[in-house]
Design a protein around this motif. Structure first.
Motif, PDB file in Angstrom:
ATOM      1  N   SER A  16       0.850  -1.193   0.000  1.00 25.22           N
ATOM      2  CA  SER A  16       0.000   0.000   0.000  1.00 25.22           C
ATOM      3  C   SER A  16       0.888   1.247   0.000  1.00 25.22           C
ATOM      4  O   SER A  16       1.847   1.315   0.773  1.00 25.22           O
ATOM      5  CB  SER A  16      -0.922   0.015   1.218  1.00 25.22           C
ATOM      6  OG  SER A  16      -1.851  -1.051   1.148  1.00 25.22           O
ATOM      7  N   ILE A  18       0.696   5.337   0.360  1.00 26.73           N
ATOM      8  CA  ILE A  18      -0.079   6.543   0.653  1.00 26.73           C
ATOM      9  C   ILE A  18       0.671   7.720   0.044  1.00 26.73           C
ATOM     10  O   ILE A  18       1.759   8.075   0.472  1.00 26.73           O
ATOM     11  CB  ILE A  18      -0.261   6.744   2.163  1.00 26.73           C
ATOM     12  CG1 ILE A  18      -0.987   5.540   2.787  1.00 26.73           C
ATOM     13  CG2 ILE A  18      -1.049   8.023   2.443  1.00 26.73           C
ATOM     14  CD1 ILE A  18      -1.139   5.625   4.301  1.00 26.73           C
ATOM     15  N   SER A  20       0.765  10.237  -3.974  1.00 26.30           N
ATOM     16  CA  SER A  20       0.564  10.135  -5.423  1.00 26.30           C
ATOM     17  C   SER A  20       1.609  10.918  -6.209  1.00 26.30           C
ATOM     18  O   SER A  20       1.396  11.251  -7.379  1.00 26.30           O
ATOM     19  CB  SER A  20      -0.839  10.632  -5.794  1.00 26.30           C
ATOM     20  OG  SER A  20      -1.053  11.965  -5.327  1.00 26.30           O
ATOM     21  N   VAL A  40      -2.852   2.130  -4.283  1.00 28.30           N
ATOM     22  CA  VAL A  40      -2.528   3.557  -4.186  1.00 28.30           C
ATOM     23  C   VAL A  40      -3.620   4.258  -3.387  1.00 28.30           C
ATOM     24  O   VAL A  40      -4.806   4.072  -3.659  1.00 28.30           O
ATOM     25  CB  VAL A  40      -2.414   4.198  -5.585  1.00 28.30           C
ATOM     26  CG1 VAL A  40      -2.081   5.681  -5.459  1.00 28.30           C
ATOM     27  CG2 VAL A  40      -1.368   3.483  -6.429  1.00 28.30           C
ATOM     28  N   ILE A  41      -3.196   5.064  -2.415  1.00 28.60           N
ATOM     29  CA  ILE A  41      -4.143   5.771  -1.557  1.00 28.60           C
ATOM     30  C   ILE A  41      -3.758   7.244  -1.507  1.00 28.60           C
ATOM     31  O   ILE A  41      -2.581   7.588  -1.366  1.00 28.60           O
ATOM     32  CB  ILE A  41      -4.119   5.208  -0.119  1.00 28.60           C
ATOM     33  CG1 ILE A  41      -4.334   3.692  -0.118  1.00 28.60           C
ATOM     34  CG2 ILE A  41      -5.173   5.889   0.747  1.00 28.60           C
ATOM     35  CD1 ILE A  41      -4.004   3.031   1.208  1.00 28.60           C
ATOM     36  N   SER A  42      -4.748   8.113  -1.631  1.00 32.61           N
ATOM     37  CA  SER A  42      -4.503   9.550  -1.557  1.00 32.61           C
ATOM     38  C   SER A  42      -5.767  10.251  -1.092  1.00 32.61           C
ATOM     39  O   SER A  42      -6.877   9.752  -1.319  1.00 32.61           O
ATOM     40  CB  SER A  42      -4.070  10.099  -2.922  1.00 32.61           C
ATOM     41  OG  SER A  42      -3.964  11.508  -2.904  1.00 32.61           O
ATOM     42  N   THR A  45      -8.747  11.501  -4.622  1.00 34.63           N
ATOM     43  CA  THR A  45      -9.064  10.235  -5.290  1.00 34.63           C
ATOM     44  C   THR A  45      -8.777  10.282  -6.788  1.00 34.63           C
ATOM     45  O   THR A  45      -8.442   9.251  -7.387  1.00 34.63           O
ATOM     46  CB  THR A  45     -10.540   9.862  -5.065  1.00 34.63           C
ATOM     47  OG1 THR A  45     -11.377  10.929  -5.522  1.00 34.63           O
ATOM     48  CG2 THR A  45     -10.816   9.601  -3.600  1.00 34.63           C
ATOM     49  N   LYS A  47      -6.228  11.853  -8.219  1.00 37.46           N
ATOM     50  CA  LYS A  47      -4.800  11.607  -8.362  1.00 37.46           C
ATOM     51  C   LYS A  47      -4.466  10.138  -8.085  1.00 37.46           C
ATOM     52  O   LYS A  47      -3.603   9.550  -8.748  1.00 37.46           O
ATOM     53  CB  LYS A  47      -4.006  12.513  -7.419  1.00 37.46           C
ATOM     54  CG  LYS A  47      -3.985  13.975  -7.834  1.00 37.46           C
ATOM     55  CD  LYS A  47      -3.105  14.794  -6.901  1.00 37.46           C
ATOM     56  CE  LYS A  47      -3.026  16.248  -7.346  1.00 37.46           C
ATOM     57  NZ  LYS A  47      -2.180  17.055  -6.423  1.00 37.46           N
ATOM     58  N   ALA A  48      -5.144   9.538  -7.112  1.00 37.26           N
ATOM     59  CA  ALA A  48      -4.903   8.124  -6.801  1.00 37.26           C
ATOM     60  C   ALA A  48      -5.261   7.253  -7.996  1.00 37.26           C
ATOM     61  O   ALA A  48      -4.502   6.342  -8.374  1.00 37.26           O
ATOM     62  CB  ALA A  48      -5.710   7.712  -5.573  1.00 37.26           C
ATOM     63  N   ARG A  49      -6.421   7.509  -8.599  1.00 40.36           N
ATOM     64  CA  ARG A  49      -6.828   6.716  -9.759  1.00 40.36           C
ATOM     65  C   ARG A  49      -5.879   6.913 -10.935  1.00 40.36           C
ATOM     66  O   ARG A  49      -5.528   5.962 -11.636  1.00 40.36           O
ATOM     67  CB  ARG A  49      -8.253   7.088 -10.171  1.00 40.36           C
ATOM     68  CG  ARG A  49      -9.330   6.515  -9.255  1.00 40.36           C
ATOM     69  CD  ARG A  49     -10.698   6.592  -9.914  1.00 40.36           C
ATOM     70  NE  ARG A  49     -11.106   7.972 -10.189  1.00 40.36           N
ATOM     71  CZ  ARG A  49     -11.806   8.715  -9.349  1.00 40.36           C
ATOM     72  NH1 ARG A  49     -12.177   8.214  -8.174  1.00 40.36           N
ATOM     73  NH2 ARG A  49     -12.145   9.955  -9.665  1.00 40.36           N
ATOM     74  N   THR A  61      -6.903   1.275  -6.144  1.00 45.00           N
ATOM     75  CA  THR A  61      -6.937   2.428  -5.245  1.00 45.00           C
ATOM     76  C   THR A  61      -7.673   2.042  -3.976  1.00 45.00           C
ATOM     77  O   THR A  61      -8.590   1.222  -3.990  1.00 45.00           O
ATOM     78  CB  THR A  61      -7.641   3.636  -5.889  1.00 45.00           C
ATOM     79  OG1 THR A  61      -8.969   3.267  -6.268  1.00 45.00           O
ATOM     80  CG2 THR A  61      -6.886   4.098  -7.124  1.00 45.00           C
TER      81      THR A  61
END
Length: 222
Positions: A16, A18, A20, A40-42, A45, A47-49, A61
């Motif tokens: 994982s 956190i 981007s 991916v976590i942000s 959302t 930017k994460a995608r 994500t």
């Protein structure tokens, strides 16, 4: 089967990330190439995608502040944001290995925003859940150098520091699976020394090398 292949087979896992930005992209890209599943976590959302799509190969994500899917969680946000992120996640990070890649450098680029007797990694450890393990890693590499990966005869060294031996073993195996060379520097208080390496790099860029296409590493003689 060589050592890297054995490490990959033994330690395929979900990682994982956190954040981007450039380091998230570099670590995520190397991770999927090595066969890991990347989440991916942000807070953002979109930017994460976008980063998950850029990484490709099944990258997903996750929801910000939800329990990360991976046992290894890369904290790939700037230091000025990372403490707030860890506080917001709180017990959602319980039992996780938290990889701190930050450099708490002040705006003068010659000092730190952390207390003189501490480091970014130690400050993170002080607010993380008691059973989370913090390991310092990746902070001495530029994102574009990391993304390009090692070249023949020039391995990329990833210096690590941490208080928990099992956590460092897991992180070292992850680093090896990326084709990089982990170099254990000792307990977590050594993170302060690793953060000074960022100042060293900035000094080299300013006064001698004049660019950032380099890495700090160890040459083993004999």
């Amino acid at each position: 089967m060589n050592t890297t292949q054995r490490v990959k087979r033994l330690y395929m896992s979900t990682i994982s990330i956190i954040g981007s930005g450039g380091m998230a992209a570099a670590i995520g890209g190397l991770s999927v190439k090595a066969g890991h599943t990347v989440e991916v976590i942000s807070r953002d959302t979109v930017k994460a995608r976008a980063l998950a799509e850029q990484i490709g190969q099944g990258a997903t994500t996750g929801s910000f502040r939800a329990v990360p899917a991976g046992d290894i969680v890369i904290l790939a946000v700037p230091y000025l944001a990372v403490l707030d992120v860890v506080k917001q996640y709180s017990e959602a990070l319980a039992g996780k290995i938290l990889v701190d890649i930050t450099n708490p450098v002040a705006t003068d680029y010659t000092s730190f925003v952390t207390p003189d007797d501490s480091s970014g990694a130690q400050e993170i450890a002080s607010i993380a859940p008691a059973d989370a393990q913090v390991v310092k890693a990746f902070n001495t590499l530029f994102s574009h150098v990391l993304a390009a990966g090692p070249t023949e005869g020039h391995p990329l060294d990833v210096f690590i520091a941490g208080d928990n031996g099992q956590a460092k073993t897991r992180v070292s195996a992850f680093i090896e699976s990326l084709g990089l060379r982990p170099m254990d520097t000792g307990p977590l208080f050594m993170a302060r020394t690793l953060e000074h390496a960022c100042l060293l790099s900035l000094g080299l860029i300013t006064h001698s090398i004049k660019h950032s296409k380099f890495s700090i590493g160890v040459s083993l003689l004999g």
